[in-house]
Motif scaffolding. Structure first.
Motif, PDB file in Angstrom:
ATOM      1  N   GLN A  31       0.835  -1.191   0.000  1.00 25.89           N
ATOM      2  CA  GLN A  31       0.000   0.000   0.000  1.00 25.89           C
ATOM      3  C   GLN A  31       0.875   1.248   0.000  1.00 25.89           C
ATOM      4  O   GLN A  31       1.813   1.369   0.787  1.00 25.89           O
ATOM      5  CB  GLN A  31      -0.904   0.014   1.235  1.00 25.89           C
ATOM      6  CG  GLN A  31      -1.849   1.198   1.303  1.00 25.89           C
ATOM      7  CD  GLN A  31      -2.603   1.252   2.628  1.00 25.89           C
ATOM      8  OE1 GLN A  31      -2.041   0.945   3.676  1.00 25.89           O
ATOM      9  NE2 GLN A  31      -3.863   1.622   2.577  1.00 25.89           N
ATOM     10  N   LYS A  32       0.544   2.177  -0.890  1.00 28.55           N
ATOM     11  CA  LYS A  32       1.230   3.462  -0.914  1.00 28.55           C
ATOM     12  C   LYS A  32       0.271   4.529  -0.397  1.00 28.55           C
ATOM     13  O   LYS A  32      -0.754   4.220   0.202  1.00 28.55           O
ATOM     14  CB  LYS A  32       1.699   3.764  -2.341  1.00 28.55           C
ATOM     15  CG  LYS A  32       2.697   2.726  -2.879  1.00 28.55           C
ATOM     16  CD  LYS A  32       3.000   2.935  -4.345  1.00 28.55           C
ATOM     17  CE  LYS A  32       3.764   4.214  -4.583  1.00 28.55           C
ATOM     18  NZ  LYS A  32       4.135   4.379  -6.014  1.00 28.55           N
ATOM     19  N   GLU A  33       0.581   5.776  -0.638  1.00 30.48           N
ATOM     20  CA  GLU A  33      -0.280   6.851  -0.155  1.00 30.48           C
ATOM     21  C   GLU A  33      -1.593   6.899  -0.930  1.00 30.48           C
ATOM     22  O   GLU A  33      -1.677   6.448  -2.076  1.00 30.48           O
ATOM     23  CB  GLU A  33       0.455   8.191  -0.270  1.00 30.48           C
ATOM     24  CG  GLU A  33       1.678   8.292   0.643  1.00 30.48           C
ATOM     25  CD  GLU A  33       2.390   9.618   0.499  1.00 30.48           C
ATOM     26  OE1 GLU A  33       1.967  10.413  -0.364  1.00 30.48           O
ATOM     27  OE2 GLU A  33       3.360   9.848   1.237  1.00 30.48           O
ATOM     28  N   ASN A  34      -2.625   7.447  -0.282  1.00 29.79           N
ATOM     29  CA  ASN A  34      -3.951   7.624  -0.890  1.00 29.79           C
ATOM     30  C   ASN A  34      -4.558   6.298  -1.336  1.00 29.79           C
ATOM     31  O   ASN A  34      -5.272   6.230  -2.342  1.00 29.79           O
ATOM     32  CB  ASN A  34      -3.870   8.593  -2.079  1.00 29.79           C
ATOM     33  CG  ASN A  34      -3.363   9.964  -1.666  1.00 29.79           C
ATOM     34  OD1 ASN A  34      -3.723  10.485  -0.608  1.00 29.79           O
ATOM     35  ND2 ASN A  34      -2.498  10.544  -2.488  1.00 29.79           N
ATOM     36  N   ASN A  35      -4.257   5.241  -0.583  1.00 35.24           N
ATOM     37  CA  ASN A  35      -4.781   3.899  -0.845  1.00 35.24           C
ATOM     38  C   ASN A  35      -4.448   3.406  -2.254  1.00 35.24           C
ATOM     39  O   ASN A  35      -5.210   2.664  -2.873  1.00 35.24           O
ATOM     40  CB  ASN A  35      -6.303   3.842  -0.632  1.00 35.24           C
ATOM     41  CG  ASN A  35      -6.791   2.415  -0.412  1.00 35.24           C
ATOM     42  OD1 ASN A  35      -6.140   1.627   0.269  1.00 35.24           O
ATOM     43  ND2 ASN A  35      -7.929   2.080  -0.993  1.00 35.24           N
ATOM     44  N   VAL A  36      -3.303   3.833  -2.759  1.00 41.30           N
ATOM     45  CA  VAL A  36      -2.787   3.302  -4.024  1.00 41.30           C
ATOM     46  C   VAL A  36      -1.957   2.066  -3.700  1.00 41.30           C
ATOM     47  O   VAL A  36      -1.101   2.091  -2.818  1.00 41.30           O
ATOM     48  CB  VAL A  36      -1.927   4.350  -4.761  1.00 41.30           C
ATOM     49  CG1 VAL A  36      -1.289   3.739  -6.003  1.00 41.30           C
ATOM     50  CG2 VAL A  36      -2.780   5.550  -5.141  1.00 41.30           C
ATOM     51  N   TRP A  37      -2.228   0.980  -4.428  1.00 43.60           N
ATOM     52  CA  TRP A  37      -1.531  -0.280  -4.171  1.00 43.60           C
ATOM     53  C   TRP A  37      -0.709  -0.689  -5.382  1.00 43.60           C
ATOM     54  O   TRP A  37      -1.082  -0.417  -6.530  1.00 43.60           O
ATOM     55  CB  TRP A  37      -2.540  -1.389  -3.858  1.00 43.60           C
ATOM     56  CG  TRP A  37      -3.150  -1.285  -2.498  1.00 43.60           C
ATOM     57  CD1 TRP A  37      -4.154  -0.443  -2.108  1.00 43.60           C
ATOM     58  CD2 TRP A  37      -2.800  -2.051  -1.341  1.00 43.60           C
ATOM     59  NE1 TRP A  37      -4.454  -0.634  -0.786  1.00 43.60           N
ATOM     60  CE2 TRP A  37      -3.642  -1.620  -0.288  1.00 43.60           C
ATOM     61  CE3 TRP A  37      -1.870  -3.058  -1.093  1.00 43.60           C
ATOM     62  CZ2 TRP A  37      -3.577  -2.164   0.990  1.00 43.60           C
ATOM     63  CZ3 TRP A  37      -1.797  -3.613   0.178  1.00 43.60           C
ATOM     64  CH2 TRP A  37      -2.640  -3.164   1.205  1.00 43.60           C
ATOM     65  N   GLU A 106       0.118  -1.531 -10.949  1.00 43.46           N
ATOM     66  CA  GLU A 106      -0.813  -0.875 -10.038  1.00 43.46           C
ATOM     67  C   GLU A 106      -2.021  -1.787  -9.887  1.00 43.46           C
ATOM     68  O   GLU A 106      -2.452  -2.420 -10.853  1.00 43.46           O
ATOM     69  CB  GLU A 106      -1.248   0.487 -10.583  1.00 43.46           C
ATOM     70  CG  GLU A 106      -0.151   1.538 -10.546  1.00 43.46           C
ATOM     71  CD  GLU A 106      -0.643   2.901 -11.011  1.00 43.46           C
ATOM     72  OE1 GLU A 106      -1.875   3.044 -11.226  1.00 43.46           O
ATOM     73  OE2 GLU A 106       0.186   3.805 -11.169  1.00 43.46           O
ATOM     74  N   GLU A 112     -10.589  -0.155   1.362  1.00 43.73           N
ATOM     75  CA  GLU A 112      -9.841   0.314   2.530  1.00 43.73           C
ATOM     76  C   GLU A 112      -9.690  -0.795   3.564  1.00 43.73           C
ATOM     77  O   GLU A 112      -8.639  -0.964   4.168  1.00 43.73           O
ATOM     78  CB  GLU A 112     -10.558   1.516   3.153  1.00 43.73           C
ATOM     79  CG  GLU A 112     -10.387   2.816   2.393  1.00 43.73           C
ATOM     80  CD  GLU A 112      -9.044   3.478   2.656  1.00 43.73           C
ATOM     81  OE1 GLU A 112      -8.295   2.969   3.514  1.00 43.73           O
ATOM     82  OE2 GLU A 112      -8.747   4.484   2.005  1.00 43.73           O
ATOM     83  N   ASP A 139      -0.501  -0.284   6.004  1.00 44.87           N
ATOM     84  CA  ASP A 139      -0.425   0.535   7.202  1.00 44.87           C
ATOM     85  C   ASP A 139      -1.295  -0.072   8.302  1.00 44.87           C
ATOM     86  O   ASP A 139      -2.481  -0.349   8.096  1.00 44.87           O
ATOM     87  CB  ASP A 139      -0.905   1.954   6.872  1.00 44.87           C
ATOM     88  CG  ASP A 139      -0.555   2.939   7.971  1.00 44.87           C
ATOM     89  OD1 ASP A 139       0.346   2.632   8.772  1.00 44.87           O
ATOM     90  OD2 ASP A 139      -1.183   4.011   8.026  1.00 44.87           O
TER      91      ASP A 139
END
Length: 203
Positions: A31-37, A106, A112, A139
């Motif tokens: 997981q990256k920021e803004n729920n980008v995976w 991606e 979430e 996270d």
């Protein structure tokens, strides 16, 4: 997020040895920021070449770009990811060639809340004794590592319990119970046939 950047770096260091071990690979869902995976598949270049040579024997690649396209298609065909029962898609695939080669996608429409994660990666199943270390980086979820191998069909069914991902034991039980039951009934049926045959001979 800093924790996960450190974890990814450590994961990268730990996989450097894979460059000379075609039977070993890694499958990382992060997981990256803004729920980008992102989904990252790492293995030796030799491992990718062996698989591409097998599955694209009729249309061998002639350039590195053709090889990259085949690798992306191969991973899409061999990688399956479900979250909370929903099938997820991979987009924007990129291949970074090297002694250790990485394929990064991606992952779209990841919810979430991750309750169940089902992963299958048979990209390297043609390589003897192949196994892939599966890691999910999210996270609030503890570090984890699972092994995908021939023994489990290169498949993992994970359940989020608290802040830990664990193997879904109920799923594993259902997976193995039906073959076991079928085998038992098969043996009983054969036993009945043998007993009936012997009784006819005695008569």
């Amino acid at each position: 997020m800093k924790t996960y950047l450190i974890t990814l770096i450590l994961g990268f260091i730990s996989t450097l040895g894979f460059a000379h071990q075609p039977e070993v690979s890694s499958t990382v869902l992060a997981q990256k920021e803004n729920n980008v995976w992102v989904l990252q598949i790492s293995a030796s270049l030799t491992a990718f070449q062996q698989e591409i040579n097998i599955h694209y024997a009729d249309t061998p690649y002639k350039t590195p770009e053709e090889f990259r396209e085949m690798v992306i298609e191969h991973i899409k065909n061999k990688m399956n990811l479900k979250v909370n029962g929903a099938q997820l898609n991979f987009t924007n695939g990129a291949v970074h060639l090297g002694h250790e080669t990485k394929v990064i996608f991606e992952v779209q429409e990841l919810p979430e809340d991750l309750n169940f994660i089902e992963v299958t990666n048979t990209a390297f199943e043609d390589i003897y004794n192949s196994k892939s270390f599966l890691v999910v980086l999210k996270d609030g979820v503890d570090e984890n590592k699972f092994v995908l191998s021939k023994d489990n069909g290169y498949h993992a069914n994970l359940l989020l319990t608290g802040n830990k991902l664990v193997q879904n034991q109920e799923s594993q039980a259902s997976l193995f119970s039906w073959p076991l039951i079928a085998g038992i009934f098969g043996l009983l049926f054969i036993g009945l046939l043998v007993a009936r045959f012997k009784s006819k001979q005695a008569a």
